[in-house]
Write a protein that holds these residues in place. Structure first.
Motif, PDB file in Angstrom:
ATOM      1  N   ALA A  76      16.538 101.625  51.739  1.00  0.00           N
ATOM      2  CA  ALA A  76      17.563 100.456  51.482  1.00  0.00           C
ATOM      3  C   ALA A  76      16.850  99.396  52.369  1.00  0.00           C
ATOM      4  O   ALA A  76      16.417  98.268  51.801  1.00  0.00           O
ATOM      5  N   GLY A  77      16.432 100.023  53.376  1.00  0.00           N
ATOM      6  CA  GLY A  77      15.655  98.997  54.506  1.00  0.00           C
ATOM      7  C   GLY A  77      14.391  98.580  53.962  1.00  0.00           C
ATOM      8  O   GLY A  77      14.000  97.589  54.353  1.00  0.00           O
ATOM      9  N   ASP A  78      13.528  99.439  53.242  1.00  0.00           N
ATOM     10  CA  ASP A  78      12.387  99.294  52.938  1.00  0.00           C
ATOM     11  C   ASP A  78      12.594  98.123  51.737  1.00  0.00           C
ATOM     12  O   ASP A  78      11.592  97.056  51.504  1.00  0.00           O
ATOM     13  N   ALA A  79      13.449  98.450  50.946  1.00  0.00           N
ATOM     14  CA  ALA A  79      13.755  97.549  49.614  1.00  0.00           C
ATOM     15  C   ALA A  79      13.921  96.036  50.296  1.00  0.00           C
ATOM     16  O   ALA A  79      13.609  94.844  49.608  1.00  0.00           O
ATOM     17  N   GLU A  80      14.726  96.056  51.540  1.00  0.00           N
ATOM     18  CA  GLU A  80      15.055  94.721  51.907  1.00  0.00           C
ATOM     19  C   GLU A  80      13.860  93.999  52.411  1.00  0.00           C
ATOM     20  O   GLU A  80      13.743  92.832  52.381  1.00  0.00           O
ATOM     21  N   ARG A  81      13.248  94.783  53.248  1.00  0.00           N
ATOM     22  CA  ARG A  81      11.875  94.401  53.810  1.00  0.00           C
ATOM     23  C   ARG A  81      11.043  93.817  52.549  1.00  0.00           C
ATOM     24  O   ARG A  81      10.637  92.695  52.653  1.00  0.00           O
ATOM     25  N   ARG A  82      10.809  94.402  51.565  1.00  0.00           N
ATOM     26  CA  ARG A  82      10.087  94.001  50.623  1.00  0.00           C
ATOM     27  C   ARG A  82      10.563  92.605  50.090  1.00  0.00           C
ATOM     28  O   ARG A  82       9.649  91.717  49.524  1.00  0.00           O
ATOM     29  N   ARG A  83      12.028  92.571  49.778  1.00  0.00           N
ATOM     30  CA  ARG A  83      12.666  91.359  49.300  1.00  0.00           C
ATOM     31  C   ARG A  83      12.425  90.211  50.277  1.00  0.00           C
ATOM     32  O   ARG A  83      11.812  89.140  49.750  1.00  0.00           O
ATOM     33  N   ILE A  84      12.481  90.447  51.464  1.00  0.00           N
ATOM     34  CA  ILE A  84      12.397  89.240  52.667  1.00  0.00           C
ATOM     35  C   ILE A  84      10.920  88.924  52.441  1.00  0.00           C
ATOM     36  O   ILE A  84      10.543  87.791  52.379  1.00  0.00           O
ATOM     37  N   GLU A  85       9.850  89.891  52.462  1.00  0.00           N
ATOM     38  CA  GLU A  85       8.536  89.547  52.254  1.00  0.00           C
ATOM     39  C   GLU A  85       8.010  88.626  51.149  1.00  0.00           C
ATOM     40  O   GLU A  85       7.389  87.497  51.102  1.00  0.00           O
ATOM     41  N   ARG A  86       8.861  89.086  49.888  1.00  0.00           N
ATOM     42  CA  ARG A  86       8.450  88.591  48.578  1.00  0.00           C
ATOM     43  C   ARG A  86       9.104  87.117  48.861  1.00  0.00           C
ATOM     44  O   ARG A  86       8.485  86.043  48.176  1.00  0.00           O
ATOM     45  N   ASP A  87      10.229  87.012  49.452  1.00  0.00           N
ATOM     46  CA  ASP A  87      11.031  85.732  49.446  1.00  0.00           C
ATOM     47  C   ASP A  87       9.885  84.556  50.354  1.00  0.00           C
ATOM     48  O   ASP A  87       9.959  83.582  49.891  1.00  0.00           O
ATOM     49  N   LEU A  88       9.628  85.307  51.385  1.00  0.00           N
ATOM     50  CA  LEU A  88       8.745  84.566  52.369  1.00  0.00           C
ATOM     51  C   LEU A  88       7.422  83.965  51.397  1.00  0.00           C
ATOM     52  O   LEU A  88       6.874  83.095  51.422  1.00  0.00           O
ATOM     53  N   HIS A  89       6.936  84.901  50.866  1.00  0.00           N
ATOM     54  CA  HIS A  89       5.552  84.801  50.071  1.00  0.00           C
ATOM     55  C   HIS A  89       5.827  83.857  49.128  1.00  0.00           C
ATOM     56  O   HIS A  89       5.150  82.705  48.739  1.00  0.00           O
ATOM     57  N   ASP A  90       6.793  83.850  48.197  1.00  0.00           N
ATOM     58  CA  ASP A  90       6.974  82.888  47.013  1.00  0.00           C
ATOM     59  C   ASP A  90       7.744  81.790  47.526  1.00  0.00           C
ATOM     60  O   ASP A  90       7.499  80.539  46.700  1.00  0.00           O
ATOM     61  N   GLY A  91       8.273  81.755  48.683  1.00  0.00           N
ATOM     62  CA  GLY A  91       9.013  80.513  49.005  1.00  0.00           C
ATOM     63  C   GLY A  91       8.331  79.707  50.086  1.00  0.00           C
ATOM     64  O   GLY A  91       7.572  78.750  50.046  1.00  0.00           O
ATOM     65  N   ALA A  92       8.747  80.107  51.343  1.00  0.00           N
ATOM     66  CA  ALA A  92       8.294  79.035  52.342  1.00  0.00           C
ATOM     67  C   ALA A  92       6.701  78.952  52.647  1.00  0.00           C
ATOM     68  O   ALA A  92       5.977  78.317  52.484  1.00  0.00           O
ATOM     69  N   GLN A  93       6.166  80.406  52.466  1.00  0.00           N
ATOM     70  CA  GLN A  93       4.524  80.319  52.423  1.00  0.00           C
ATOM     71  C   GLN A  93       3.872  79.516  51.368  1.00  0.00           C
ATOM     72  O   GLN A  93       3.064  78.824  51.772  1.00  0.00           O
ATOM     73  N   GLN A  94       4.424  79.607  49.992  1.00  0.00           N
ATOM     74  CA  GLN A  94       3.783  78.978  49.061  1.00  0.00           C
ATOM     75  C   GLN A  94       4.144  77.574  49.261  1.00  0.00           C
ATOM     76  O   GLN A  94       3.002  76.772  49.107  1.00  0.00           O
ATOM     77  N   ARG A  95       5.124  77.136  49.902  1.00  0.00           N
ATOM     78  CA  ARG A  95       5.537  75.523  49.812  1.00  0.00           C
ATOM     79  C   ARG A  95       4.428  75.122  50.739  1.00  0.00           C
ATOM     80  O   ARG A  95       3.796  74.039  50.757  1.00  0.00           O
ATOM     81  N   LEU A  96       4.457  75.679  52.172  1.00  0.00           N
ATOM     82  CA  LEU A  96       3.801  75.318  53.169  1.00  0.00           C
ATOM     83  C   LEU A  96       2.125  75.277  52.817  1.00  0.00           C
ATOM     84  O   LEU A  96       1.524  74.267  53.393  1.00  0.00           O
ATOM     85  N   VAL A  97       1.805  76.170  52.170  1.00  0.00           N
ATOM     86  CA  VAL A  97       0.233  76.294  51.650  1.00  0.00           C
ATOM     87  C   VAL A  97       0.093  75.110  50.733  1.00  0.00           C
ATOM     88  O   VAL A  97      -1.072  74.243  50.987  1.00  0.00           O
TER      89      VAL A  97
END
Lengths: 119, 574
Positions: free
Chosen positions: B379-400
């Motif tokens: 569950a922790g790994d799944a949550e890590r993947r979700r957070i990483e994906r959210d960062l990647h698809d959200g904040a990172q993408q917008r900042l880029v």
């Protein structure tokens, strides 16, 4: 051709590349559309995001190699995917934050077929 | 206190014998004959106060001295000694039949005891009310004080009835004990052996009294010799009772040995049955565990079996816990003669069953905990993947995207643009680029996407490339390492490289990743200062150790001072 699921990014990237002399002839928002558009539009270069909603850009790159007139594929991503280049036949990898005409040009210069046609 | 009273009583009684002219050796022997049972009673009381045998033994000792009182000058005391002198036989036979529990469970034995009480009473009453002393011919017996009886016929009849009746009853008591002995198993016979010897002593004593009163003894030395033999047999009998009860104590020790003998395998029926046979000395003992599935007792082959009939040849002891059957013991009935022994064994078997139940419970809980830890990890790994994906698809993408837009804006500024504006824009693009890099590293630290998309080998290469210390990486791994294992190995190496960069002052690091059988082996070795103890591990490495344990792996750290640090991981492939 630009492939990315974020429309805002595609818009800015198109304007950035076009300001550097490239002509963007098409866009796609997912892997399946990208493969189809690559076959239909026959672009010289495809800037392909690695992480797409319907699959991996790496897998899409392999499929794009099989179209009738395969373009040069350059992977782009916010994460580091330089390691994925060799496995899918891509020409190179550019971090999205560093995308520019100059960077793209540098990536494409290694391809002798494109070297003379670069803007 | 009772012992003191008995001893004093014995001394006073012998004093009367001394006054009557008895020899010192006879008096000493006589006092030993009484004290032997007093001491035996005290020893039994000291060891097993709950066993009634102790007061029977003391009664046999005290009553022995009562008969000695007849020689005193005091008429009343003399009469008491004369009337109650033979009661010590009653108590000896009583303890004979009541051994080893102090209870008399058999009806036939209770009848025999009742007969003895009646005969003793008849004799006492006869001596009180029917005795007629000889007419001045030298007899120094006490005269009858209560009834005007002059004919000795009734007294003689009462004495004869007592003598023959008593002899016959004691013989029957001995036969009863012999029957018990012959019907017993080896442990039962061993337990009853002292009783038989004591019974022989009683019979010999009775024979002595019989001869003593038959007027056939003409040789005083022979009479004294018989008395010494009688006393010797009484002492042996008293010792035999103590020894017999002491042996029961040994049986208790056997239960303690049984408990100690119940090793880790004893929960299964066969070793437990063997241990019970050894402890109880009963090779015929059978242990039948209760099977809830079968709804009954089962044998070695888990087949349901009916308990044999409790017919006196085989005894059945059912073992239960809170009314729920645990097992049944089919054994020699002689073992029931020591309830303490059986109770101890029952407790030991129940303890074993409880241990087995608790062990099963612990095993089950451990499995549950392991599964729970694994689920938490997943569950922790799944949550890590979700957070990483959210960062990647959200904040990172917008900042880029914003960064690209700013660069585009900068490129479109004319030559006559405000230099300060251009400078600010360039700085903003630069700062934004750094923010994006930090965000990427953060996302990478939360969950490296490369691990999911390119596998452990590529992820380790990426780690090595980004490490501040030169890393020599050697990887020989299969492609199908399970995601939790790959993540564990990745985070362990990442943490190790971070620690090396922070503390080790190492020049080079070697990372070896290989598979051996069904294990993934990871080794990280640096040439730094070493000296890292497990207690000095940062929370990061301790977390890694927990993670390694959660996936069923092991972690070792060897870090001698000045000798670098070697981290070894062994993980299951799946």
């Amino acid at each position: 051709m630009l492939v990315d699921d974020q429309a805002a990014f595609r818009t800015v990237a198109r304007r950035l590349l076009e300001s550097d002399g490239f002509l963007v002839i098409g866009e796609a928002a997912d892997a399946r559309s990208a493969v189809r558009a690559a076959g239909e539009l026959a672009p010289d270069v495809v800037l392909l995001d690695v992480r797409l909603p319907d699959g991996s850009g790496v897998d899409a790159a392999r499929l794009i190699r099989d179209v009738e007139r395969p373009p040069v594929v350059v992977l782009i991503s916010t994460a580091d995917y330089a390691h994925a280049v060799n496995g899918c036949g891509a020409q190179g990898f550019i971090p999205k934050g560093q995308l520019s005409g100059a960077r793209l040009r540098a990536a494409l210069e290694a391809d002798p077929a494109l070297g003379s046609d670069l803007p | 206190m009772l012992l003191v009273v008995g001893v004093v009583f014995g001394v006073l009684a012998e004093r009367t014998q001394q006054l009557a002219g008895r020899s010192w050796p006879v008096m000493i022997a006589d006092i030993l004959g009484g004290w032997a049972f007093l001491v035996a009673g005290m020893l039994v009381w000291g060891r097993r106060p709950g066993n009634r045998c102790w007061w029977l033994l003391m009664a046999a000792g005290i009553s022995w001295f009562v008969g000695t009182l007849w020689a005193t000058a005091d008429e009343v005391v003399s009469l008491i000694g004369f009337a109650f002198g033979g009661w010590h036989y009653l108590f000896m036979v009583w303890v004979l039949l009541a051994f080893p529990t102090g209870l008399v469970p058999l009806l036939r034995d209770r009848i025999l005891l009742g007969v003895l009480v009646v005969l003793s009473t008849v004799r006492t009453l006869g001596r009180l009310f029917l005795f007629v002393p000889p007419d001045g011919t030298g007899c120094d017996c006490a005269p009858n004080r209560f009834l005007p009886i002059t004919d000795p016929m009734w007294f003689d009849a009462a004495e004869s009835l007592y003598m023959w009746g008593y002899t016959a009853t004691i013989l029957l008591a001995l036969i009863s004990v012999a029957v018990r002995w012959s019907g017993s198993s080896r442990p039962g016979r061993r337990m009853l052996a002292p009783v038989l010897s004591a019974g022989t002593a009683v019979l010999a004593g009775q024979a002595y009294d019989r001869l003593n009163q038959s007027h056939e003894i003409v040789d005083v030395l022979t009479q004294e010799g018989m008395f010494y033999v009688l006393v010797l047999l009484r002492v042996i009998a008293a010792a035999a009772f103590v020894f017999g009860l002491w042996r029961l104590k040994g049986s208790r020790s056997a239960v303690a040995d049984l408990v100690a003998d119940l090793g880790p395998d004893a929960a299964s029926p066969a070793p437990l049955e063997a241990a019970l046979r050894r402890a109880l000395g009963d090779p015929t003992l059978v242990l039948l565990p209760w099977s809830p599935a079968a709804g009954g007792y089962v044998d070695d082959h888990e087949q349901a079996v009916a308990l044999p009939v409790d017919d006196g040849r085989r005894a059945i002891t059912r073992i239960e816990r809170r009314g729920v059957p645990v097992a049944a013991l089919v054994h020699d009935p002689a073992l029931l003669e020591d309830p303490g022994l059986i109770n101890g064994v029952v407790a030991a078997v129940r303890l074993t069953a409880d241990n087995e139940r608790l062990r099963d419970e612990v095993d089950r809980q451990l499995v549950e905990v392991a599964a729970s830890r694994s689920r938490i990890l997943d569950a922790g790994d799944a949550e890590r993947r979700r957070i990483e994906r959210d960062l990647h698809d959200g904040a990172q993408q917008r900042l880029v995207t914003i960064g690209l837009a700013l660069r585009l804006t900068e490129a479109r500024l004319g030559k006559d643009a405000d230099p300060q504006m251009r400078s600010d824009l360039v700085q903003a693009v630069k700062d934004l680029g750094e923010a994006i890099d930090e965000l990427r590293d953060l996302a990478q630290g939360i969950h490296p996407s490369i691990l999911t998309e390119a596998g452990l080998a590529a992820a380790l290469e990426s780690l090595a490339d980004r490490a501040p210390v030169p890393v020599h990486l050697q990887v020989d791994l299969p492609d199908d390492v399970a995601p939790p294992i790959a993540a564990t190995a990745y985070f362990a190496v990442a943490e190790a490289l971070t620690n090396i960069a922070k503390h080790a002052r190492a020049a080079t690091v070697e990372v070896l990743a290989s598979s051996r059988g069904d294990r993934v082996e990871i080794v990280v070795v640096d040439d730094g200062v070493g000296g890292a103890s497990e207690s000095a591990f940062g929370s990061g490495l301790r977390g890694i150790a927990d993670r390694v344990a959660a996936v069923g792996g092991s972690m070792r750290v060897h870090s001698p001072a000045g000798g670098g640090t070697r981290l070894e991981l062994s993980l299951p492939c799946e």
